[in-house]
Design an enzyme around this catalytic site. Structure first.
Site, PDB file in Angstrom:
ATOM      1  N   TYR A   1       5.096   6.519   9.709  1.00  0.00           N
ATOM      2  CA  TYR A   1       4.251   5.345   9.459  1.00  0.00           C
ATOM      3  C   TYR A   1       5.017   4.290   8.656  1.00  0.00           C
ATOM      4  O   TYR A   1       4.975   3.100   8.994  1.00  0.00           O
ATOM      5  CB  TYR A   1       2.967   5.771   8.738  1.00  0.00           C
ATOM      6  CG  TYR A   1       1.864   4.737   8.830  1.00  0.00           C
ATOM      7  CD1 TYR A   1       0.937   4.765   9.867  1.00  0.00           C
ATOM      8  CD2 TYR A   1       1.753   3.735   7.884  1.00  0.00           C
ATOM      9  CE1 TYR A   1      -0.065   3.803   9.967  1.00  0.00           C
ATOM     10  CE2 TYR A   1       0.754   2.771   7.970  1.00  0.00           C
ATOM     11  CZ  TYR A   1      -0.148   2.818   9.002  1.00  0.00           C
ATOM     12  OH  TYR A   1      -1.134   1.862   9.097  1.00  0.00           O
TER      13      TYR A   1
ATOM     14  N   PRO B   1      -1.972   0.056  19.251  1.00  0.00           N
ATOM     15  CA  PRO B   1      -1.891  -0.437  17.870  1.00  0.00           C
ATOM     16  C   PRO B   1      -2.127   0.620  16.787  1.00  0.00           C
ATOM     17  O   PRO B   1      -1.948   0.332  15.605  1.00  0.00           O
ATOM     18  CB  PRO B   1      -2.988  -1.510  17.822  1.00  0.00           C
ATOM     19  CG  PRO B   1      -3.949  -1.149  18.900  1.00  0.00           C
ATOM     20  CD  PRO B   1      -3.138  -0.485  19.975  1.00  0.00           C
TER      21      PRO B   1
ATOM     22  N   TYR C   1      -8.359   5.207   8.488  1.00  0.00           N
ATOM     23  CA  TYR C   1      -8.378   5.547   9.918  1.00  0.00           C
ATOM     24  C   TYR C   1      -9.418   6.652  10.087  1.00  0.00           C
ATOM     25  O   TYR C   1      -9.294   7.706   9.465  1.00  0.00           O
ATOM     26  CB  TYR C   1      -7.032   6.102  10.374  1.00  0.00           C
ATOM     27  CG  TYR C   1      -5.926   5.076  10.520  1.00  0.00           C
ATOM     28  CD1 TYR C   1      -5.156   4.660   9.441  1.00  0.00           C
ATOM     29  CD2 TYR C   1      -5.626   4.540  11.776  1.00  0.00           C
ATOM     30  CE1 TYR C   1      -4.129   3.735   9.599  1.00  0.00           C
ATOM     31  CE2 TYR C   1      -4.592   3.620  11.941  1.00  0.00           C
ATOM     32  CZ  TYR C   1      -3.856   3.229  10.849  1.00  0.00           C
ATOM     33  OH  TYR C   1      -2.837   2.313  11.003  1.00  0.00           O
TER      34      TYR C   1
ATOM     35  N   LYS D   1       2.980  -0.275  15.015  1.00  0.00           N
ATOM     36  CA  LYS D   1       4.431  -0.369  15.211  1.00  0.00           C
ATOM     37  C   LYS D   1       4.910  -1.614  15.952  1.00  0.00           C
ATOM     38  O   LYS D   1       6.108  -1.914  15.935  1.00  0.00           O
ATOM     39  CB  LYS D   1       4.931   0.869  16.008  1.00  0.00           C
ATOM     40  CG  LYS D   1       4.850   2.156  15.251  1.00  0.00           C
ATOM     41  CD  LYS D   1       5.956   2.240  14.215  1.00  0.00           C
ATOM     42  CE  LYS D   1       5.686   3.286  13.175  1.00  0.00           C
ATOM     43  NZ  LYS D   1       5.760   2.824  11.804  1.00  0.00           N
TER      44      LYS D   1
ATOM     45  N   HIS E   1       0.854  -1.194   0.000  1.00  0.00           N
ATOM     46  CA  HIS E   1       0.000   0.000   0.000  1.00  0.00           C
ATOM     47  C   HIS E   1       0.888   1.242   0.000  1.00  0.00           C
ATOM     48  O   HIS E   1       1.687   1.429   0.908  1.00  0.00           O
ATOM     49  CB  HIS E   1      -0.881   0.041   1.263  1.00  0.00           C
ATOM     50  CG  HIS E   1      -1.997  -0.959   1.237  1.00  0.00           C
ATOM     51  ND1 HIS E   1      -2.992  -0.971   2.178  1.00  0.00           N
ATOM     52  CD2 HIS E   1      -2.293  -1.965   0.374  1.00  0.00           C
ATOM     53  CE1 HIS E   1      -3.845  -1.948   1.906  1.00  0.00           C
ATOM     54  NE2 HIS E   1      -3.437  -2.565   0.827  1.00  0.00           N
TER      55      HIS E   1
END
Ligand code: APR
Ligand code: PHB
Length: 398
Positions: free
Chosen positions: A392, A300, A208, A304, A79
């Site tokens: 990220y 979460p 998200y 990570k 992604h």
């Protein structure tokens, strides 16, 4: 493994056969360093345990360089971006464009574990499941030992070093004298209710979402399996959530004004995860080196946990290699300090993502509007999106 093939001596005794312990064993084996892996649970339990599924670029690169990426290359879903949704609108953050081509790969942690168990079994080096009572001794004497029961027989394994890869509730961190360890902790007043559903993902990337009723996350495992999470109470009883109630809540929190929403399908797994930030310092005591969840936990939201575990064991395998090849203990001595820099950066990022995207019970309207302003700034600023993207996708594992 037959009882007679359990050795009485090894170089590295690894307690815990989750992703950290298994990957460490694999990296050591490739460097010609012996290890014995002791896992409390049965193999099926370790493989089937449903956990997170986001691999940073550095984790993908590490698995590739270690030769355990055959299935990852076939099944992993790269992604380049993620979506952030609020006020009923989805905004895309093009992480690859913002980080010079770095991306994440969706590949379940249980698949990583399956691949590593297979790799271990090919080497015929010891990986013992259902070892219920491992205990570590003499960590500060230069002659450490691990005792355990295997197949009903008491065992005593002497080693040069012990790797504590036994997760947050393991025995290794607990074996360090309290006055030699400092811990830092934060618990959050919410948890995640997670489901796996046999439904084709309706978005090609993760979403998200911050909603007045709380956080929701859309993720996936394959072209036919969706993974979804809802913010809930930390002690929520998953059984009080019927499938209908879960889908209605997901729809409420995820549907955007362009009509996008997750597709429904049979729910095949359901569970509640707590949210915690935790760091133990230092990550070493005498002959014991902690790695992965045994040393640190992140909520979460930043995805990570697994990636930090992989960075730890990569650094630890290199440090053991320096030690055995050149008698150099410098890398072992700097293992903790170098790791903690990465750990605290990940703590900061995971806390920030969590605070920006969840509604805490004590928080009022002011805080919600402030969160919306933060998200609005994030998706309107290349600098802010770059900061999120860099964190990220993760920094390379040195
Ligand atoms: N003896 C032997 N094994 C033990 C013991 C013990 N006393 N206590 C725990 N274990 C095992 C657990 O059964 C588990 O399989 O240690 C393993 C630890 O695995 P994880 O909890 O998965 O931790 P780790 O390998 O550090 O992986 C890091 O990243 O995504 C996050 O939390 C997630 O599992 C995750 C991780
Ligand atoms: C998951 O797919 O399980 C997942 C994805 C992103 C996260 C956490 C979990 O932040």
């Amino acid at each position: 493994m037959s009882a007679s093939s359990v050795p009485t001596r090894t170089q590295i005794a690894i307690v815990g056969g989750g992703p950290a312990g298994l990957m460490l064993g694999h990296l050591l084996s490739q460097r010609g360093i012996q290890s014995v892996i002791l896992e409390r649970r049965a193999a099926d339990h370790v493989i089937e345990r449903v956990r997170a599924g986001v691999l940073e670029q550095g984790t993908v690169d590490l698995l590739a360089s270690a030769g355990v990426d055959e299935r990852l290359r076939a099944l992993g879903m790269r992604h380049d971006g993620i979506y952030v949704a609020f006020s009923s609108v989805r905004h895309r953050i093009d992480m690859a464009a913002l980080t010079g081509g770095r991306a994440i790969t969706i590949y379940g942690q249980n698949e990583v574990v399956r691949d590593l168990i297979q790799a271990r079994q090919r080497t015929a080096e010891p990986l013992l499941f259902e070892v219920p009572d491992a205990a570590i001794h003499d960590l500060d004497t230069g002659h450490p030992r691990v005792t355990f029961t295997d197949d009903g027989r008491a065992r005593d394994l002497s080693c040069d070093f012990v790797a504590g890869c036994d997760g947050f509730h393991g025995i290794c961190r607990a074996s360090i004298p309290a006055d030699r360890l400092r811990t830092y902790e934060r618990t959050y007043p919410f948890g995640w209710l997670g489901i796996l559903a046999n439904a084709a993902p309706t978005s090609d990337e993760l979403v998200y979402s911050l909603h007045p009723q709380g956080f929701a996350l859309f993720s996936m495992r394959s072209a036919s399996v969706t993974r979804l999470y809802l913010q809930c109470a930390p002690d929520e009883d998953a059984d009080t959530w019927s499938d209908e109630r879960i889908w209605n809540e997901l729809d409420a929190r995820l549907t955007t004004e362009d009509g996008w929403h997750p597709a429904r399908g049979p729910i095949v797994q359901k569970g509640v995860t707590g949210m915690r930030s935790f760091v133990a310092e230092p990550m070493r005591y005498g002959a014991l080196f902690l790695a992965g969840d045994a040393a640190h936990i992140v909520p979460p939201t930043g995805a990570k946990g697994l990636n930090l575990a992989m960075a730890d064991v990569s650094r630890l395998a290199d440090a053991f290699d320096d030690y055995y090849r050149g008698g150099q203990s410098r890398s072992l001595e700097s293992y903790s300090d170098r790791g903690l820099r990465r750990v605290w950066r990940a703590q900061r990022f995971s806390w920030w993502m969590t605070s920006m995207l969840h509604r805490a019970p004590e928080q009022g309207e002011f805080d919600y509007r402030r969160q919306l302003a933060e998200l609005d700034y994030l998706v309107g600023s290349t600098a802010a999106m770059t900061s999120l993207a860099e964190n990220y996708v993760g920094t390379p594992i040195a």
